[in-house]
Scaffold this motif. Sequence first.
Motif, PDB file in Angstrom:
ATOM      1  N   THR A  62       0.859  -1.175   0.000  1.00  0.00           N
ATOM      2  CA  THR A  62       0.000   0.000   0.000  1.00  0.00           C
ATOM      3  C   THR A  62       0.892   1.220   0.000  1.00  0.00           C
ATOM      4  N   THR A  63       0.667   2.115  -0.956  1.00  0.00           N
ATOM      5  CA  THR A  63       1.556   3.254  -1.099  1.00  0.00           C
ATOM      6  C   THR A  63       0.886   4.404  -1.815  1.00  0.00           C
ATOM      7  N   THR A  64       1.431   5.586  -1.662  1.00  0.00           N
ATOM      8  CA  THR A  64       1.031   6.728  -2.467  1.00  0.00           C
ATOM      9  C   THR A  64       2.247   7.351  -3.124  1.00  0.00           C
ATOM     10  N   THR A  65       3.451   6.888  -2.817  1.00  0.00           N
ATOM     11  CA  THR A  65       4.669   7.458  -3.361  1.00  0.00           C
ATOM     12  C   THR A  65       4.695   7.318  -4.866  1.00  0.00           C
ATOM     13  N   GLY A  66       4.864   8.448  -5.563  1.00  0.00           N
ATOM     14  CA  GLY A  66       4.949   8.421  -7.016  1.00  0.00           C
ATOM     15  C   GLY A  66       3.615   8.407  -7.729  1.00  0.00           C
ATOM     16  N   PHE A  67       2.524   8.520  -7.006  1.00  0.00           N
ATOM     17  CA  PHE A  67       1.183   8.487  -7.590  1.00  0.00           C
ATOM     18  C   PHE A  67       0.474   9.807  -7.315  1.00  0.00           C
ATOM     19  N   THR A  68      -0.185  10.367  -8.350  1.00  0.00           N
ATOM     20  CA  THR A  68      -1.088  11.505  -8.146  1.00  0.00           C
ATOM     21  C   THR A  68      -2.297  11.313  -9.055  1.00  0.00           C
ATOM     22  N   GLY A  69      -3.462  11.747  -8.617  1.00  0.00           N
ATOM     23  CA  GLY A  69      -4.653  11.717  -9.456  1.00  0.00           C
ATOM     24  C   GLY A  69      -5.673  10.692  -9.027  1.00  0.00           C
ATOM     25  N   ASN A  70      -6.527  10.282  -9.968  1.00  0.00           N
ATOM     26  CA  ASN A  70      -7.609   9.338  -9.708  1.00  0.00           C
ATOM     27  C   ASN A  70      -7.436   8.076 -10.545  1.00  0.00           C
ATOM     28  N   ALA A  71      -7.328   6.931  -9.863  1.00  0.00           N
ATOM     29  CA  ALA A  71      -7.230   5.641 -10.533  1.00  0.00           C
ATOM     30  C   ALA A  71      -8.418   4.749 -10.192  1.00  0.00           C
ATOM     31  N   ASP A  72      -9.476   5.347  -9.660  1.00  0.00           N
ATOM     32  CA  ASP A  72     -10.662   4.592  -9.268  1.00  0.00           C
ATOM     33  C   ASP A  72     -11.831   4.976 -10.169  1.00  0.00           C
ATOM     34  N   THR A  81      -1.008  10.038 -12.689  1.00  0.00           N
ATOM     35  CA  THR A  81       0.384   9.906 -13.108  1.00  0.00           C
ATOM     36  C   THR A  81       1.108   8.967 -12.158  1.00  0.00           C
ATOM     37  N   LEU A  82       2.097   8.274 -12.707  1.00  0.00           N
ATOM     38  CA  LEU A  82       2.997   7.419 -11.943  1.00  0.00           C
ATOM     39  C   LEU A  82       4.410   7.884 -12.223  1.00  0.00           C
ATOM     40  N   ASP A  83       5.206   8.037 -11.184  1.00  0.00           N
ATOM     41  CA  ASP A  83       6.603   8.415 -11.342  1.00  0.00           C
ATOM     42  C   ASP A  83       7.432   7.137 -11.374  1.00  0.00           C
ATOM     43  N   LEU A  84       7.919   6.776 -12.561  1.00  0.00           N
ATOM     44  CA  LEU A  84       8.651   5.524 -12.727  1.00  0.00           C
ATOM     45  C   LEU A  84      10.043   5.558 -12.112  1.00  0.00           C
ATOM     46  N   SER A  85      10.462   6.722 -11.606  1.00  0.00           N
ATOM     47  CA  SER A  85      11.755   6.783 -10.935  1.00  0.00           C
ATOM     48  C   SER A  85      11.639   6.318  -9.480  1.00  0.00           C
ATOM     49  N   THR A  86      10.410   6.149  -8.966  1.00  0.00           N
ATOM     50  CA  THR A  86      10.240   5.623  -7.614  1.00  0.00           C
ATOM     51  C   THR A  86      10.326   4.105  -7.652  1.00  0.00           C
ATOM     52  N   ALA A 166      -2.044   5.609 -22.223  1.00  0.00           N
ATOM     53  CA  ALA A 166      -0.854   5.699 -21.382  1.00  0.00           C
ATOM     54  C   ALA A 166       0.245   6.409 -22.169  1.00  0.00           C
ATOM     55  N   THR A 167       0.745   7.513 -21.615  1.00  0.00           N
ATOM     56  CA  THR A 167       1.768   8.315 -22.277  1.00  0.00           C
ATOM     57  C   THR A 167       2.934   8.532 -21.337  1.00  0.00           C
ATOM     58  N   LEU A 168       4.146   8.246 -21.819  1.00  0.00           N
ATOM     59  CA  LEU A 168       5.351   8.416 -21.008  1.00  0.00           C
ATOM     60  C   LEU A 168       6.090   9.666 -21.445  1.00  0.00           C
ATOM     61  N   SER A 169       6.434  10.513 -20.467  1.00  0.00           N
ATOM     62  CA  SER A 169       7.241  11.706 -20.704  1.00  0.00           C
ATOM     63  C   SER A 169       8.353  11.721 -19.659  1.00  0.00           C
ATOM     64  N   GLY A 170       9.562  11.390 -20.084  1.00  0.00           N
ATOM     65  CA  GLY A 170      10.657  11.238 -19.127  1.00  0.00           C
ATOM     66  C   GLY A 170      10.381  10.027 -18.256  1.00  0.00           C
ATOM     67  N   THR A 171      10.254  10.252 -16.941  1.00  0.00           N
ATOM     68  CA  THR A 171       9.922   9.140 -16.034  1.00  0.00           C
ATOM     69  C   THR A 171       8.477   9.232 -15.542  1.00  0.00           C
ATOM     70  N   ILE A 172       7.684  10.139 -16.092  1.00  0.00           N
ATOM     71  CA  ILE A 172       6.301  10.311 -15.650  1.00  0.00           C
ATOM     72  C   ILE A 172       5.347   9.663 -16.658  1.00  0.00           C
ATOM     73  N   LEU A 173       4.608   8.677 -16.179  1.00  0.00           N
ATOM     74  CA  LEU A 173       3.600   7.994 -16.982  1.00  0.00           C
ATOM     75  C   LEU A 173       2.242   8.603 -16.654  1.00  0.00           C
ATOM     76  N   THR A 174       1.543   9.090 -17.671  1.00  0.00           N
ATOM     77  CA  THR A 174       0.205   9.640 -17.493  1.00  0.00           C
ATOM     78  C   THR A 174      -0.799   8.676 -18.076  1.00  0.00           C
ATOM     79  N   VAL A 175      -1.846   8.367 -17.313  1.00  0.00           N
ATOM     80  CA  VAL A 175      -2.911   7.473 -17.765  1.00  0.00           C
ATOM     81  C   VAL A 175      -4.205   8.259 -17.692  1.00  0.00           C
ATOM     82  N   ILE A 176      -4.911   8.318 -18.847  1.00  0.00           N
ATOM     83  CA  ILE A 176      -6.164   9.077 -18.921  1.00  0.00           C
ATOM     84  C   ILE A 176      -7.216   8.274 -19.687  1.00  0.00           C
ATOM     85  N   GLU A 177      -8.469   8.668 -19.488  1.00  0.00           N
ATOM     86  CA  GLU A 177      -9.566   8.065 -20.247  1.00  0.00           C
ATOM     87  C   GLU A 177      -9.579   8.628 -21.642  1.00  0.00           C
TER      88      GLU A 177
END
Length: 177
Positions: A62-72, A81-86, A166-177
């Motif tokens: 269970t974590t929130t590190t590297g995550f922002t937004g709504n995935a529910d 977004t997910l920070d793939l550097s975490t 799903a779009t990757l920009s650097g180490t930030i993955l953005t997932v949108i509808e």
Amino acid sequence: MQDKPTTEALNRSEFLRSLGLSSAALMAFYCMGTLTSCSSSKSDPAPATIPTTNPGTGTGTTTTTGFTGNADPTKGTINFTLDLSTTTYSGLKTEGGFVSVGGIVVADVKGGKLVAIGRICTHQQGELSYRLATNDFQCNLHGGLYNTDGSVKESPPVQGVKSYKATLSGTILTVIE
């Protein structure tokens, strides 16, 4: 002779003061969001704790590190977004790695493409996990299979799961509808 009770309206601040809370305590409640928010933006809530599955291991954390937004999906439009550097999401930089975030499963599929689909099987609500060897998602309950675009590959499910961009920009993955 009995005194008649009075019905005097109190506002929230007066009520709390009548309980003995000081002005400083009231401000703390207000700014923490318990009563009303001091925030200037209603669309920037703190991320909720999101249940995730460690990429490739199937073990839960269970974590929130590297995550922002709504995935529910039950709480509105998917946009996170997910920070793939975490360390939590770094497995998505390796082909075959996957992670479940809220109601979505994200995988680094064959060819190094990142995909995101609904994580719950449409047959009997089992959880989906990615399989690199066959480049598909499998349900943990009855073995139903889904293609990487969310369409049904093999029954028992007869309906696909939703696919997300799903779009990757650097180490930030953005997932949108």
